[in-house]
Motif scaffolding. Sequence first.
Motif, PDB file in Angstrom:
ATOM      1  N   LYS A 123     -40.539  -5.974  56.372  1.00 55.00           N
ATOM      2  CA  LYS A 123     -40.212  -4.423  55.165  1.00 55.00           C
ATOM      3  C   LYS A 123     -39.322  -3.483  55.769  1.00 55.00           C
ATOM      4  CE  LYS A 123     -42.706  -4.750  51.916  1.00 55.00           C
ATOM      5  NZ  LYS A 123     -44.193  -4.719  50.923  1.00 55.00           N
ATOM      6  N   ASP A 124     -40.844  -2.536  55.994  1.00 56.79           N
ATOM      7  CA  ASP A 124     -39.556  -1.428  56.451  1.00 56.79           C
ATOM      8  C   ASP A 124     -38.393  -2.049  57.396  1.00 56.79           C
ATOM      9  OD1 ASP A 124     -42.249  -0.135  55.877  1.00 56.79           O
ATOM     10  OD2 ASP A 124     -43.059   0.449  57.196  1.00 56.79           O
ATOM     11  N   GLU A 125     -37.787  -2.100  58.126  1.00 54.03           N
ATOM     12  CA  GLU A 125     -36.607  -2.889  59.100  1.00 54.03           C
ATOM     13  C   GLU A 125     -36.153  -3.028  57.807  1.00 54.03           C
ATOM     14  OE1 GLU A 125     -35.698  -1.130  61.989  1.00 54.03           O
ATOM     15  OE2 GLU A 125     -38.063  -0.752  62.482  1.00 54.03           O
ATOM     16  N   LEU A 126     -36.172  -3.783  57.758  1.00 56.34           N
ATOM     17  CA  LEU A 126     -34.992  -4.327  55.845  1.00 56.34           C
ATOM     18  C   LEU A 126     -34.385  -3.544  55.467  1.00 56.34           C
ATOM     19  CD1 LEU A 126     -36.351  -7.987  55.710  1.00 56.34           C
ATOM     20  CD2 LEU A 126     -34.281  -7.411  56.402  1.00 56.34           C
ATOM     21  N   VAL A 127     -35.187  -2.732  54.687  1.00 61.45           N
ATOM     22  CA  VAL A 127     -34.905  -1.249  54.096  1.00 61.45           C
ATOM     23  C   VAL A 127     -33.186  -0.315  54.744  1.00 61.45           C
ATOM     24  CG1 VAL A 127     -35.396   0.801  53.124  1.00 61.45           C
ATOM     25  CG2 VAL A 127     -36.959  -1.011  52.417  1.00 61.45           C
ATOM     26  N   SER A 128     -34.403  -0.283  56.315  1.00 60.94           N
ATOM     27  CA  SER A 128     -33.400   0.406  57.006  1.00 60.94           C
ATOM     28  C   SER A 128     -31.468  -0.097  57.437  1.00 60.94           C
ATOM     29  CB  SER A 128     -33.410   0.275  58.578  1.00 60.94           C
ATOM     30  OG  SER A 128     -34.836   2.075  58.027  1.00 60.94           O
ATOM     31  N   LEU A 129     -32.200  -1.852  57.725  1.00 59.18           N
ATOM     32  CA  LEU A 129     -30.516  -2.604  57.855  1.00 59.18           C
ATOM     33  C   LEU A 129     -30.037  -2.772  56.338  1.00 59.18           C
ATOM     34  CD1 LEU A 129     -31.907  -4.848  60.225  1.00 59.18           C
ATOM     35  CD2 LEU A 129     -30.507  -3.227  60.345  1.00 59.18           C
ATOM     36  N   LEU A 130     -30.516  -2.552  55.532  1.00 60.94           N
ATOM     37  CA  LEU A 130     -29.478  -3.222  54.113  1.00 60.94           C
ATOM     38  C   LEU A 130     -29.135  -1.667  53.661  1.00 60.94           C
ATOM     39  CD1 LEU A 130     -32.124  -4.512  51.728  1.00 60.94           C
ATOM     40  CD2 LEU A 130     -29.739  -5.834  52.788  1.00 60.94           C
ATOM     41  N   GLY A 131     -30.241  -0.200  54.361  1.00 56.57           N
ATOM     42  CA  GLY A 131     -29.044   1.035  53.833  1.00 56.57           C
ATOM     43  C   GLY A 131     -27.979   0.853  55.106  1.00 56.57           C
ATOM     44  N   ARG A 179     -22.183 -10.465  50.381  1.00 60.08           N
ATOM     45  CA  ARG A 179     -23.398 -11.499  50.685  1.00 60.08           C
ATOM     46  C   ARG A 179     -24.218 -11.793  51.592  1.00 60.08           C
ATOM     47  NH1 ARG A 179     -18.131 -14.381  50.458  1.00 60.08           N
ATOM     48  NH2 ARG A 179     -18.299 -14.639  52.902  1.00 60.08           N
ATOM     49  N   ASP A 180     -23.894 -10.782  52.710  1.00 61.73           N
ATOM     50  CA  ASP A 180     -25.302 -10.253  53.836  1.00 61.73           C
ATOM     51  C   ASP A 180     -26.421  -9.593  52.943  1.00 61.73           C
ATOM     52  OD1 ASP A 180     -23.723 -11.436  55.715  1.00 61.73           O
ATOM     53  OD2 ASP A 180     -22.916  -9.822  56.246  1.00 61.73           O
ATOM     54  N   PHE A 181     -26.439  -8.701  52.160  1.00 59.93           N
ATOM     55  CA  PHE A 181     -26.899  -8.020  50.923  1.00 59.93           C
ATOM     56  C   PHE A 181     -27.832  -8.804  50.666  1.00 59.93           C
ATOM     57  CE2 PHE A 181     -28.636  -4.534  48.145  1.00 59.93           C
ATOM     58  CZ  PHE A 181     -28.653  -3.530  49.579  1.00 59.93           C
ATOM     59  N   GLU A 182     -27.450  -9.385  49.920  1.00 60.25           N
ATOM     60  CA  GLU A 182     -27.977 -10.999  49.360  1.00 60.25           C
ATOM     61  C   GLU A 182     -28.956 -11.439  50.325  1.00 60.25           C
ATOM     62  OE1 GLU A 182     -25.230 -12.998  47.164  1.00 60.25           O
ATOM     63  OE2 GLU A 182     -24.580 -11.826  45.209  1.00 60.25           O
TER      64      GLU A 182
END
Length: 343
Positions: A123-131, A179-182
Motif C-alpha cells: 500500500k505504501d509503495e503503491l502510493v509512491s508509484l502513483l505519485g 489507465r495505468d493510474f486506474e
Amino acid sequence: MTGKMWGGRFNTDLKENVLDFTESLSLDYRLLHADVMGSIAHCRELVRAGVMSTEEFATVVDALKKIDEEASGKEIATESKDEDIHSYVERRLSQLCGDVAFKVHTARSRNDQVALDMRIYLKDELVSLLGLLLSAYEGLLGVCSREFGKFFIERTHMQYAQPSLLSHHLLAYCEMFRRDFELGIFAFESCDEMPLGSGACVGVNYPLDRKRMAKELNFNKITGNSADAVSNRDFITDTVYFCTCIMVHLSRFCEEVISWSSSDVGFVEIPLNFATGSSIMPQKKNPDVFELIRARSSILISNLVAILVLMKGQPLTYNRDMQEDKRIIFESIDITGSALAVF
C-alpha cells in the motif's frame, strides 16, 4: 527444540547450506516497519484478550519501536543469520524485553503475519508509484501544452499516414498513463484488506477484534475467509500487472524517442545530461536511458508471468512457494519506480 519459530518438534538445527537456501531475510528485510506496525496492533488486541498486561504491552511497544529505528533493513540482511524478518524481530524483541517477547506470537501465525506485512508494504509503495506516475502524466501534459500547434505526421504500419499534431500524439501516452493510474488504484484496493486473525489457515481461538485491528492499521476492510487470506497473492499479481503496464507504455514511448533522435530522423535531440557517449567514437550520443527502460520492461513482463506460474499449481492453503513472490514484487517495484523517476 531449535531456536526457530517453527522448532516445536525439532531437536536439531538446520544444516548451514539448507538455512542459506531457505532463508528469506535477504529479501523480506524491507518488511521490517510493516512487521513492527502489525505486531503493535496485534499486541493491543492481546491486551484486550487478557494474554498480555498493559505494562507488558508498553514494554513490548517500546522495544518494537526501537527495533524499527535501530538499523536499516540492509544492515539486518547482511549482518543477521535469522531465517526471515519475523524471526529477526522476535529474537531482537527477546533480547530487549525478555520472555514477554514470546507472547507476541500468541494467536498469530507467520502465514497471516506475512500476508499482513506484504499488504501494508505494498500500500505504501503503491502510493509512491502513483505519485511518480502522476508526475510523469503532468510532465507530458506540460510538453503537449508547450508544443501545441506543432505539425506531426502519424504513421500506421510504420508508414506515413495522416497529418496531425505532436500534442495529439503525445496525449495518447497520457491516456495510457491514465489507465495505468486506474490499475494502480485497483491494485491498492486489492491490497486494502486486513488478514490478521486468520492464523495458519482456519483462524485463531482468541477473541481478537479484527475490524478494530483493521482500523488501527488503516485498512478499509477485513478478509472474509481465513484459508484464502493466507494463500491469496492476487493483490501481488495485481501490483505486478500495474507495474508491467507502466513499463510497457514507457517502453513504447522510449522506442519512439530512440527512433526520433537517430541521425536518420533527427526529429528530437536528447540533452547531453540524459545521454551517454562512446569509449571509442567521440561523436556519439547514445539514448541509453531510453534503451534501458525499453530493456527493463522485459523483466516486468517476465515477472508477471512468474507470479502467475508461481501460483497456478498451488493447492490451498499456504505453501512455501509463496516465499518467492517477494523476489518478484520487490524487483518489479524497484524497476518501475526508478524508470518513472527518470522519465
